[in-house]
Design a protein around this motif. Structure first.
Motif, PDB file in Angstrom:
ATOM      1  N   PHE A  29      16.712   7.295  -5.176  1.00 19.73           N
ATOM      2  CA  PHE A  29      16.416   6.180  -4.519  1.00 19.73           C
ATOM      3  C   PHE A  29      15.458   5.361  -5.709  1.00 19.73           C
ATOM      4  O   PHE A  29      14.469   4.370  -5.339  1.00 19.73           O
ATOM      5  N   GLU A  30      15.736   5.715  -6.839  1.00 20.12           N
ATOM      6  CA  GLU A  30      14.851   4.930  -7.989  1.00 20.12           C
ATOM      7  C   GLU A  30      15.201   3.362  -7.998  1.00 20.12           C
ATOM      8  O   GLU A  30      14.335   2.709  -8.443  1.00 20.12           O
ATOM      9  N   ASP A  31      16.073   2.874  -7.437  1.00 20.93           N
ATOM     10  CA  ASP A  31      16.494   1.410  -7.639  1.00 20.93           C
ATOM     11  C   ASP A  31      15.493   0.791  -6.358  1.00 20.93           C
ATOM     12  O   ASP A  31      15.047  -0.236  -6.581  1.00 20.93           O
ATOM     13  N   THR A  32      15.885   1.433  -5.243  1.00 19.20           N
ATOM     14  CA  THR A  32      14.958   0.906  -4.294  1.00 19.20           C
ATOM     15  C   THR A  32      13.354   1.123  -4.362  1.00 19.20           C
ATOM     16  O   THR A  32      12.657   0.227  -4.260  1.00 19.20           O
ATOM     17  N   TYR A  33      12.968   2.099  -5.085  1.00 24.65           N
ATOM     18  CA  TYR A  33      11.797   2.239  -5.411  1.00 24.65           C
ATOM     19  C   TYR A  33      11.084   1.378  -6.450  1.00 24.65           C
ATOM     20  O   TYR A  33      10.233   0.571  -6.132  1.00 24.65           O
ATOM     21  N   ASP A  34      11.994   1.029  -7.521  1.00 26.88           N
ATOM     22  CA  ASP A  34      11.601   0.191  -8.454  1.00 26.88           C
ATOM     23  C   ASP A  34      11.670  -1.294  -8.023  1.00 26.88           C
ATOM     24  O   ASP A  34      10.771  -2.065  -8.390  1.00 26.88           O
ATOM     25  N   ARG A  35      12.573  -1.627  -6.912  1.00 25.58           N
ATOM     26  CA  ARG A  35      12.734  -3.156  -6.547  1.00 25.58           C
ATOM     27  C   ARG A  35      11.405  -3.234  -5.730  1.00 25.58           C
ATOM     28  O   ARG A  35      11.216  -4.625  -5.748  1.00 25.58           O
ATOM     29  N   HIS A  36      11.061  -2.382  -4.723  1.00 29.47           N
ATOM     30  CA  HIS A  36       9.889  -2.836  -3.772  1.00 29.47           C
ATOM     31  C   HIS A  36       8.661  -2.613  -4.110  1.00 29.47           C
ATOM     32  O   HIS A  36       7.868  -3.005  -3.457  1.00 29.47           O
ATOM     33  N   ARG A  37       8.475  -1.533  -4.999  1.00 27.81           N
ATOM     34  CA  ARG A  37       7.070  -0.807  -5.064  1.00 27.81           C
ATOM     35  C   ARG A  37       6.399  -1.786  -5.875  1.00 27.81           C
ATOM     36  O   ARG A  37       6.975  -2.636  -6.827  1.00 27.81           O
ATOM     37  N   LEU A  38       5.185  -1.652  -6.179  1.00 29.91           N
ATOM     38  CA  LEU A  38       4.378  -2.667  -6.875  1.00 29.91           C
ATOM     39  C   LEU A  38       4.273  -2.388  -8.658  1.00 29.91           C
ATOM     40  O   LEU A  38       3.773  -1.225  -8.542  1.00 29.91           O
ATOM     41  N   GLU A  39       4.114  -3.258  -9.218  1.00 29.99           N
ATOM     42  CA  GLU A  39       3.624  -2.833 -10.630  1.00 29.99           C
ATOM     43  C   GLU A  39       2.037  -2.658 -10.712  1.00 29.99           C
ATOM     44  O   GLU A  39       1.520  -3.324  -9.685  1.00 29.99           O
ATOM     45  N   ALA A  40       1.570  -1.920 -11.379  1.00 31.99           N
ATOM     46  CA  ALA A  40       0.357  -1.545 -11.544  1.00 31.99           C
ATOM     47  C   ALA A  40      -0.518  -2.957 -11.993  1.00 31.99           C
ATOM     48  O   ALA A  40       0.016  -3.677 -12.814  1.00 31.99           O
ATOM     49  N   PRO A  41      -1.569  -3.332 -11.285  1.00 25.55           N
ATOM     50  CA  PRO A  41      -2.052  -4.571 -11.650  1.00 25.55           C
ATOM     51  C   PRO A  41      -2.886  -4.693 -12.805  1.00 25.55           C
ATOM     52  O   PRO A  41      -3.294  -3.694 -13.302  1.00 25.55           O
ATOM     53  N   GLU A  42      -3.200  -5.861 -13.569  1.00 23.37           N
ATOM     54  CA  GLU A  42      -3.917  -5.876 -14.529  1.00 23.37           C
ATOM     55  C   GLU A  42      -5.409  -5.294 -14.654  1.00 23.37           C
ATOM     56  O   GLU A  42      -5.982  -5.080 -15.542  1.00 23.37           O
ATOM     57  N   GLU A  43      -6.013  -5.399 -13.467  1.00 27.63           N
ATOM     58  CA  GLU A  43      -7.213  -4.823 -13.249  1.00 27.63           C
ATOM     59  C   GLU A  43      -7.407  -3.517 -13.908  1.00 27.63           C
ATOM     60  O   GLU A  43      -8.389  -3.024 -14.211  1.00 27.63           O
TER      61      GLU A  43
END
Length: 293
Positions: A29-43
């Protein structure tokens, strides 16, 4: 460090302390994971670079998944190594890297050298004192903490920074929707408990013990927990997608169990009714536990 890391990192054996079930939980489920999970914030970059007190030369991102926590460093570090044992997740990260490299032919889209390799957090193909910063984004609870911290301390330079950080799920919205979100996860866990033998289940550690593990390791001269918040735009689809991307729900899907379908549909309807086709700024709370070698 000039050797091809994809060559020196190869190996079929699973180091002691790692569970195959933890790795396989993320297969398919790498596509689902990558589409919906959050990128790490700049903080994350700002905080950790501040504690290092200089621009890092090498950042190692353990359990990097599809690279959501790796690419955030691309303009802030000389070199990034994302370590991920799951082939599907790492394959998605590599595909994104290939796309970024093509886009960066003019030298503007990619300024840091990024490498994604197969590997485990407690057995890294890096020399002593190689890294300035080692991160675990939403991943340390899947690792054996004592051996991971020992290996991280070996690989870190003096006064290098280890950081395990996690986002509280779900994003803050309303108590009814958040309660329904947690009920989905609870029901999924119940189904897994009934359908999968305990020895075959993935094991997740307690995130609230991350700082305790860092301190009890005796490997770090300073440690603390940092709590910060980050705001991102959400639609109803993004909010429900985040829920469906949770590992427990995806595991139930792989078990071909229909018990969740009605609950998911009800949750989606509740979220859609609240958003009313709006895009809303939602607050996400992060907890970062750091150790300075």
């Amino acid at each position: 460090m000039t050797k091809d890391l994809t060559e020196i990192w190869q190996g079929d054996s699973v180091p002691e302390g790692n569970r195959v079930s933890n790795v396989e939980r993320f297969s398919g489920f790498e596509d689902t994971y990558d589409r919906h999970r959050l990128e790490a914030p700049e903080e994350v970059v700002t905080l950790l670079t501040g504690y290092l007190s200089r621009r890092p030369s090498l950042v190692v991102d353990l359990g990097c998944g599809t690279g959501l926590s790796s690419f955030v460093w691309k303009d802030a570090v000389d070199r990034i190594i994302g370590v991920e044992p799951n082939d599907d997740m790492r394959g998605k990260a590599l595909a994104k890297l290939q796309s970024l490299t093509k886009q960066g032919a003019d030298g503007h889209a990619q300024s840091g050298a990024i490498t994604f390799v197969s590997g485990y957090s407690n057995q890294l193909a890096l020399p002593d004192g190689a890294a300035d910063i080692i991160t675990c984004s939403q991943s340390f609870h899947w690792m054996e903490p004592a051996s991971t911290l020992k290996e991280a301390a070996r690989v870190l330079r003096e006064e290098g920074v280890f950081a395990a950080y996690d986002c509280d799920w779900p994003p803050s919205l309303t108590w009814r929707i958040e309660h329904a979100y947690h009920e989905l996860i609870r029901l999924a866990d119940d189904i897994i408990d009934r359908r999968v033998n305990p020895e075959d289940q993935a094991y997740k550690g307690d995130k609230n013990e991350h700082l305790k593990h860092i301190r009890e390791s005796g490997l770090f001269r300073f440690s603390k927990e940092i709590v910060f918040h980050h705001v991102e735009p959400f639609t109803a689809d993004r909010y429900t997608g985040l829920a469906v991307s949770q590992g427990a729900i995806q595991t139930v899907f792989k078990l071909n169990q229909p018990e969740l379908h009605e609950k998911i549909a009800s949750f989606q309807a509740m979220v859609k009714e609240y958003f009313q086709e709006r895009t809303l700024p939602l607050m996400l709370s992060y907890r970062m536990r750091i150790g300075i070698k």
